[in-house]
Design an enzyme around this catalytic site. Structure first.
Site, short mmCIF file in Angstrom:
data_model
loop_
_atom_site.label_atom_id
_atom_site.label_comp_id
_atom_site.label_asym_id
_atom_site.label_seq_id
_atom_site.Cartn_x
_atom_site.Cartn_y
_atom_site.Cartn_z
N GLN A 282 59.24 25.41 -26.23
CA GLN A 282 59.30 24.04 -25.71
C GLN A 282 60.09 23.96 -24.41
OE1 GLN A 282 57.21 21.62 -27.19
NE2 GLN A 282 56.66 23.63 -27.99
N HIS A 285 58.19 24.07 -21.05
CA HIS A 285 57.51 22.92 -20.46
C HIS A 285 58.19 22.41 -19.20
CE1 HIS A 285 54.22 21.73 -23.07
NE2 HIS A 285 54.96 21.95 -24.12
N GLU A 351 61.12 14.65 -31.42
CA GLU A 351 59.67 14.64 -31.22
C GLU A 351 59.03 15.68 -32.15
OE1 GLU A 351 56.44 15.46 -27.61
OE2 GLU A 351 58.48 16.24 -27.47
N HIS A 352 59.53 16.92 -32.09
CA HIS A 352 59.09 17.99 -32.97
C HIS A 352 60.29 18.46 -33.79
CE1 HIS A 352 56.83 18.52 -29.08
NE2 HIS A 352 55.80 18.44 -29.91
N ASP A 385 50.66 21.77 -31.07
CA ASP A 385 50.30 21.49 -29.68
C ASP A 385 48.81 21.68 -29.44
OD1 ASP A 385 52.85 20.85 -28.88
OD2 ASP A 385 53.30 22.82 -28.05
N HIS A 444 50.69 -31.42 -38.37
CA HIS A 444 50.30 -30.27 -39.17
C HIS A 444 49.97 -30.72 -40.59
CE1 HIS A 444 51.85 -27.93 -35.86
NE2 HIS A 444 51.65 -26.77 -36.49
#
Length: 458
Positions: A282, A285, A351-352, A385, A444
């Site tokens: 990761q 990236h 996230e992961h 992924d 109403h």
């Protein structure tokens, strides 16, 4: 899965050292843990949002000509027509490497199966005799998919964003992705080939915040019209994320996916080589990517650092990896117990999240906050992924504490149907009138009594 495009220095790169946050011997509240865990900084968000708002306004006022200016400035491309011709999509699919095509087809098949299973079902309930309520799910009319470009290539993002929309029943899809100088102003051919595999016929060579503005408001390029969409999804850099923030309310969005991150809960049974490889995967990236190890085993933490020293230097993007692993957004969090590690992971809301412990499935069942959880030694994040069948568009920056990953329901909306008979309305008419009077909204109540009083036409 989040994205970035960065180059790497081929020179010697020092071994990255994960900083250590030692929480042993202390107890912390959830709020304290949220502050203590490694986190990416957001100090640049304000400037990015201002820039994005200017881009959105210029796209609305100047249209395709302004988008061409952006392409020349940021992509080095002098564009003609912005829409990609169908023959370019067909040619890219025809020339696609067979091994890559097989990988994409496997990913599509598995992602499609999971996305179909996510489709919510309509529900009807009779809350009282003659009082029928229905929750009916309908797909949005049209969806826009954004796929980033630059030096990185993400055909997997075409799959992850398109397949759930198709499973939802969205009838009209448009894909925007940046033009590439090396491909004569067309998007990367693998991106086009993935679109072709999925039956996408409308692709525009537009990148960044300008692409999102064009999809939200529509675009006329010399008679070639990009019809506005109702929902936009897809990863991108900080400017794409800020464009989603600025456009939310004009269109639906899937969330502000930021730079990618991974957290790993591990104990003394974990394989340090596996853990190190996954943290590096990761970090590859983006220099701002977050890689966090959470463990109550100091011996395991040491072994992982040693494995990182060997592996990080040998990987292709060593400089990028070293920057990410050495940054404040990465680190090792040492705890006293597995229970404490679970609390840290929930506060981090990754996230992961990978689980490398004994009884990993049981530990995963105790996690509340994560975009996706990868259970055991043979479920690494890169599986998700690409081809696990799950979706890699996931919440980042701690937003997994309240947000979900991309799924079929993002492309759908629930319409509530109310169907009461006259007797069913009469049964609760007095209750409604009492509430209406209490709220000082007598009309109403009159809308009820005109139907329920004796002598009215029922």
């Amino acid at each position: 899965m989040s994205t970035s495009e960065n180059t790497q220095n081929s020179g010697e790169t020092p071994a990255p050292t994960l900083r250590t946050i030692d929480l042993r011997g202390t107890t912390h509240s959830y709020a304290e843990l949220r502050r203590l865990v490694p986190r990416q900084t957001n100090e640049y968000l304000g400037n990015a949002l201002t820039t994005v708002q200017e881009i959105i306004q210029k796209v609305q006022s100047d249209g395709a000509d302004y988008l061409r200016q952006l392409a020349a400035r940021f992509d080095g491309v002098e564009q003609g027509a912005l829409r990609v011709p169908q023959q370019a999509i067909d040619r890219a699919l025809e020339n696609l490497d067979p091994a890559v095509r097989k990988g994409l087809e496997v990913a599509i098949e598995r992602t499609r199966a999971f996305a179909a299973a996510q489709r919510p079902a309509d529900q009807t309930i009779e809350v009282a005799p003659g009082a029928v309520l229905t929750n009916r799910w309908t797909p949005v009319r049209r969806a826009g998919v954004y796929v980033p470009g630059g030096l990185a290539v993400y055909p997997s993002s075409v799959i992850m964003n398109t397949v759930p929309a198709q499973a939802a029943g969205v009838g009209s899809l448009v894909l925007c992705t940046p033009p590439q100088k090396e491909f004569d102003g067309l998007p990367h051919p693998t991106i086009l080939a993935a679109a072709g595999l999925l039956g996408i016929t409308e692709v525009w060579a537009i990148g960044g915040a300008g692409a999102l503005a064009a999809m939200a408001y529509g675009l006329d390029d010399a008679g070639e019209y990009l019809d506005p969409v109702d929902t936009i999804t897809g990863p991108g850099n900080i400017f794409v994320a800020m464009a989603k923030r600025a456009l939310q309310g004009v269109v639906g969005v899937d969330g502000e996916a930021g730079t990618t991150e991974i957290a790993v809960i591990a104990d003394e049974t974990a394989n340090p080589e596996f853990v190190a490889a996954d943290l590096i995967s990761q970090a590859e990236h983006d220099p701002n990517a977050g890689s966090v190890l959470i463990t109550h085993s100091q011996a395991l933490a040491k072994a992982v650092q040693e494995a990182i020293n060997r592996r990080a230097a040998a990987t292709k993007h060593a400089e990028r990896v070293a920057t990410a692993l050495s940054g404040p957004q990465s680190g090792v969090v040492l705890t006293d117990t597995l229970e404490a590690s679970i609390s840290v992971a929930d506060a981090y809301a990754a996230e992961h999240l990978e689980i490398h412990t004994e009884n990993a499935a049981e530990v995963a069942g105790r996690i509340r906050n994560a975009g996706a959880i990868f259970i055991g030694s043979y479920s690494p994040v890169p599986l998700g992924d690409y081809a696990a069948g799950s979706n890699h568009v996931l919440p980042t920056g701690g937003s997994a504490s309240f947000a979900s990953g991309l799924n079929t329901s993002v492309f759908m909306k629930a319409v509530q149907l109310i169907n009461y008979s006259s007797d069913a309305l009469a049964e609760i008419g007095d209750d409604i009138v009492a509430l209406a009077i209490d709220e000082d909204l007598p009309a109403h109540g009159e809308a009820i009594t005109v139907r329920t009083q004796p002598g009215t036409n029922r």
